[in-house]
Structure formats: C-alpha cells, structure tokens
Design a protein around this motif. Structure first.
Motif, PDB file in Angstrom:
ATOM      1  N   MET A   1       0.843  -1.191   0.000  1.00  0.00           N
ATOM      2  CA  MET A   1       0.000   0.000   0.000  1.00  0.00           C
ATOM      3  C   MET A   1       0.882   1.246   0.000  1.00  0.00           C
ATOM      4  N   ARG A   2       0.471   2.241  -0.783  1.00  0.00           N
ATOM      5  CA  ARG A   2       1.231   3.489  -0.863  1.00  0.00           C
ATOM      6  C   ARG A   2       0.292   4.679  -0.688  1.00  0.00           C
ATOM      7  N   PHE A   3       0.727   5.644   0.112  1.00  0.00           N
ATOM      8  CA  PHE A   3      -0.005   6.891   0.296  1.00  0.00           C
ATOM      9  C   PHE A   3       0.844   8.037  -0.236  1.00  0.00           C
ATOM     10  N   VAL A   4       0.188   9.054  -0.766  1.00  0.00           N
ATOM     11  CA  VAL A   4       0.879  10.290  -1.129  1.00  0.00           C
ATOM     12  C   VAL A   4       1.008  11.150   0.123  1.00  0.00           C
ATOM     13  N   ARG A   5       2.234  11.539   0.465  1.00  0.00           N
ATOM     14  CA  ARG A   5       2.441  12.434   1.609  1.00  0.00           C
ATOM     15  C   ARG A   5       2.272  13.888   1.196  1.00  0.00           C
ATOM     16  N   CYS A   6       2.840  14.251   0.040  1.00  0.00           N
ATOM     17  CA  CYS A   6       2.741  15.634  -0.417  1.00  0.00           C
ATOM     18  C   CYS A   6       3.018  15.687  -1.909  1.00  0.00           C
ATOM     19  N   GLN A   7       2.633  16.795  -2.514  1.00  0.00           N
ATOM     20  CA  GLN A   7       2.980  17.040  -3.905  1.00  0.00           C
ATOM     21  C   GLN A   7       2.996  18.535  -4.171  1.00  0.00           C
ATOM     22  N   SER A   8       3.802  18.908  -5.156  1.00  0.00           N
ATOM     23  CA  SER A   8       3.938  20.308  -5.544  1.00  0.00           C
ATOM     24  C   SER A   8       3.924  20.379  -7.066  1.00  0.00           C
ATOM     25  N   VAL A   9       3.080  21.254  -7.609  1.00  0.00           N
ATOM     26  CA  VAL A   9       2.947  21.405  -9.057  1.00  0.00           C
ATOM     27  C   VAL A   9       3.228  22.858  -9.423  1.00  0.00           C
ATOM     28  N   GLN A  10       4.104  23.059 -10.405  1.00  0.00           N
ATOM     29  CA  GLN A  10       4.466  24.397 -10.882  1.00  0.00           C
ATOM     30  C   GLN A  10       3.999  24.552 -12.330  1.00  0.00           C
ATOM     31  N   ILE A  60       6.129  14.583  -6.377  1.00  0.00           N
ATOM     32  CA  ILE A  60       5.212  13.921  -5.460  1.00  0.00           C
ATOM     33  C   ILE A  60       5.995  12.956  -4.579  1.00  0.00           C
ATOM     34  N   GLN A  61       5.751  13.016  -3.279  1.00  0.00           N
ATOM     35  CA  GLN A  61       6.395  12.098  -2.339  1.00  0.00           C
ATOM     36  C   GLN A  61       5.408  10.993  -1.990  1.00  0.00           C
ATOM     37  N   VAL A  62       5.812   9.753  -2.235  1.00  0.00           N
ATOM     38  CA  VAL A  62       4.962   8.584  -2.006  1.00  0.00           C
ATOM     39  C   VAL A  62       5.563   7.758  -0.874  1.00  0.00           C
ATOM     40  N   VAL A  63       4.717   7.373   0.081  1.00  0.00           N
ATOM     41  CA  VAL A  63       5.176   6.653   1.271  1.00  0.00           C
ATOM     42  C   VAL A  63       4.640   5.225   1.247  1.00  0.00           C
ATOM     43  N   SER A  64       5.513   4.272   1.565  1.00  0.00           N
ATOM     44  CA  SER A  64       5.102   2.877   1.726  1.00  0.00           C
ATOM     45  C   SER A  64       4.377   2.733   3.063  1.00  0.00           C
ATOM     46  N   ILE A  65       3.189   2.100   3.036  1.00  0.00           N
ATOM     47  CA  ILE A  65       2.319   2.060   4.217  1.00  0.00           C
ATOM     48  C   ILE A  65       1.976   0.620   4.597  1.00  0.00           C
ATOM     49  N   GLU A  68      -2.189  -2.766   7.825  1.00  0.00           N
ATOM     50  CA  GLU A  68      -2.883  -2.973   9.093  1.00  0.00           C
ATOM     51  C   GLU A  68      -2.810  -1.742   9.993  1.00  0.00           C
ATOM     52  N   THR A  69      -1.615  -1.186  10.144  1.00  0.00           N
ATOM     53  CA  THR A  69      -1.437  -0.047  11.052  1.00  0.00           C
ATOM     54  C   THR A  69      -1.646   1.292  10.364  1.00  0.00           C
ATOM     55  N   ARG A  70      -1.580   1.278   9.017  1.00  0.00           N
ATOM     56  CA  ARG A  70      -1.666   2.495   8.201  1.00  0.00           C
ATOM     57  C   ARG A  70      -0.593   3.503   8.618  1.00  0.00           C
ATOM     58  N   ARG A  71       0.568   2.958   8.963  1.00  0.00           N
ATOM     59  CA  ARG A  71       1.742   3.749   9.299  1.00  0.00           C
ATOM     60  C   ARG A  71       2.855   3.430   8.298  1.00  0.00           C
ATOM     61  N   PRO A  72       3.854   4.334   8.139  1.00  0.00           N
ATOM     62  CA  PRO A  72       4.944   4.063   7.194  1.00  0.00           C
ATOM     63  C   PRO A  72       5.694   2.783   7.522  1.00  0.00           C
ATOM     64  N   LYS A  73       6.123   2.100   6.471  1.00  0.00           N
ATOM     65  CA  LYS A  73       6.955   0.908   6.629  1.00  0.00           C
ATOM     66  C   LYS A  73       8.099   0.995   5.623  1.00  0.00           C
ATOM     67  N   PRO A  74       9.196   0.254   5.840  1.00  0.00           N
ATOM     68  CA  PRO A  74      10.334   0.324   4.913  1.00  0.00           C
ATOM     69  C   PRO A  74       9.947  -0.103   3.499  1.00  0.00           C
ATOM     70  N   LEU A  75      10.578   0.537   2.523  1.00  0.00           N
ATOM     71  CA  LEU A  75      10.408   0.111   1.140  1.00  0.00           C
ATOM     72  C   LEU A  75      10.975  -1.301   0.980  1.00  0.00           C
ATOM     73  N   PRO A  76      10.466  -2.091   0.027  1.00  0.00           N
ATOM     74  CA  PRO A  76      10.989  -3.450  -0.162  1.00  0.00           C
ATOM     75  C   PRO A  76      12.462  -3.439  -0.568  1.00  0.00           C
ATOM     76  N   ASP A  77      13.157  -4.512  -0.224  1.00  0.00           N
ATOM     77  CA  ASP A  77      14.593  -4.604  -0.498  1.00  0.00           C
ATOM     78  C   ASP A  77      14.899  -4.452  -1.983  1.00  0.00           C
ATOM     79  N   TRP A  78      14.031  -5.028  -2.848  1.00  0.00           N
ATOM     80  CA  TRP A  78      14.310  -4.958  -4.282  1.00  0.00           C
ATOM     81  C   TRP A  78      14.305  -3.514  -4.778  1.00  0.00           C
ATOM     82  N   ALA A  79      13.440  -2.669  -4.184  1.00  0.00           N
ATOM     83  CA  ALA A  79      13.374  -1.267  -4.602  1.00  0.00           C
ATOM     84  C   ALA A  79      14.632  -0.516  -4.176  1.00  0.00           C
ATOM     85  N   ILE A  80      15.082  -0.768  -2.946  1.00  0.00           N
ATOM     86  CA  ILE A  80      16.306  -0.123  -2.461  1.00  0.00           C
ATOM     87  C   ILE A  80      17.498  -0.543  -3.320  1.00  0.00           C
ATOM     88  N   GLU A  81      17.528  -1.827  -3.701  1.00  0.00           N
ATOM     89  CA  GLU A  81      18.638  -2.329  -4.515  1.00  0.00           C
ATOM     90  C   GLU A  81      18.591  -1.750  -5.927  1.00  0.00           C
TER      91      GLU A  81
END
Length: 220
Positions: A1-10, A60-65, A68-81
């Motif tokens: 699950m991913r939530f948008v934390r913020c975004q800015s459009v110019q 746009i900043q997207v947060v991994s969620i 169950e808790t609807r709180r941020p969680k670490p991005l998956p290892d494959w994405a970091i790699e």
C-alpha cells in the motif's frame, strides 16, 4: 500500500498560453529522483513538443504504508537495490506544514465526501482535495472574500499548487475547508481542510497576479 504524503505542481506562463490555444502536441518526462527508507520522490515534467519549452512540473512524495497499522513501513529490499544510486543523493525539498497560530479564515466552504471520491485505499483520493480547495477558492472569489482574486477564478492563471496530506477522510465525512490570504505571500491563498478538530490537509495556491500596467494593457 502506498499513500501520497505531499505534492507540488508548478505551472509556467507557457502552460497557460498552451491552454488558450489547444491542439499543440506535448511530451512528458517522468522519473524517480530520490529514494529514502520509507518513501520516494517522483518527478513529472510537461514540455511543448515543438518548442521544447517546459510547461509544468510536478514532484510527489509517495510513502510505503503498512495496511494494518496504516503507518509508514520500509520500502521493499528490491526497490532499495534497484534504485541504490538514488538513496545517497541529497533529499529534494518537499512540502512542509505552514503555521496556523495567527490564522483567521476569510472564507469557509463545507464539503461532504461522496462515494465517488473514495479510492482503493478506502479513503478520499488525494486528487479530490485539489478540487475541494479550488471550489472553495471559486466560491470565495465570487463572494469577495479575498483581495487578490475576485469574480471568476478562471480569469486567474495558476502559478503553483502545494498539498500536504496530514490525515485521512472517508465517505460521508463532513469537511471544513478554511481559506485565507497571507501578507507574507501576497499572490497566495492558503487552505486548511479539517474534519472536526483533526487537520486533514494543507494546500497553498499561488497565482500569476497581473500588475496594474498589465491590466491596462489587456484592455487595449
């Protein structure tokens, strides 16, 4: 699950020229520009395909969620790699909350969230808040609530929109859209979306406000 934390459009002046004369071709560039521990930043740019002028830019900043808790969680290892070359870069500037200590709303607009505004995450989709704030500004301008814009909101070219998502809202919630001007940013309308005592979203819209000579020139 991913939530948008913020975004800015110019939006550039060239963007609004393009809108006035539709039919010209555009192209888009989109890429991830930063990867953190729980979020990443994605940038999209719009260009005039003939002149290569930049028309608009969105970050746009997207947060991994955790579902169950609807709180941020670490991005998956494959994405970091896969994006390891982006993890050590300086973090780009993102939208930050603005101070509410001395705010006196100039105009308040109520909204009840309809079923059509709910997305797969079972909350109000991030894009709907832009519409809520635009409707608030449009209604406030018609009622003379602001000094920088009045009458038809579509007469004013938008320069930028910043959105900071603070909490969720759901179908049937009654939201209070508070809006005001900030003397420190004289071309800007600010918004605080509230659900009861909870702050749901902050938004800032800045406009290309014509100077007096520009207005007189337009009359010729």
């Amino acid at each position: 699950m991913r939530f948008v934390r913020c975004q800015s459009v110019q939006f550039t002046p060239a963007y609004h020229e393009q809108v006035e004369f539709p039919g010209r071709a555009v192209r888009f560039e989109a890429k991830i520009i930063f990867v953190g521990k729980t979020s990443y930043i994605y940038e999209t740019k719009m260009f005039d395909r003939d002149t290569d002028k930049e028309l608009a830019n969105r970050r746009i900043q997207v947060v991994s969620i955790n579902k169950e808790t609807r709180r941020p969680k670490p991005l998956p290892d494959w994405a970091i790699e896969q994006y390891s070359h982006l993890t050590s870069l300086p973090r780009p500037a993102v939208v930050q909350p603005f101070d509410l200590s001395d705010v006196k709303p100039a105009f308040v607009y109520p909204v009840t969230v309809p079923p059509s505004d709910i997305d797969l995450n079972m909350h109000t989709n991030q894009s709907q808040y832009v519409r809520y704030c635009f409707n608030c500004a449009a209604a406030g301008a018609k009622r003379g609530a602001y000094s920088i814009i009045s009458g038809d909101l579509l007469d004013y070219d938008l320069r930028s929109v910043d959105l900071l998502y603070q909490k969720e809202s759901q179908e049937g919630d009654t939201l209070r859209i508070e809006s005001w001007e900030d003397i420190r940013e004289p071309d800007t309308i600010k918004f605080q979306v509230k659900k009861g005592d909870d702050n749901i979203l902050q938004c800032k819209m800045s406009f290309h406000i014509p100077s007096v000579p520009d207005i007189e020139k337009a009359k010729l």
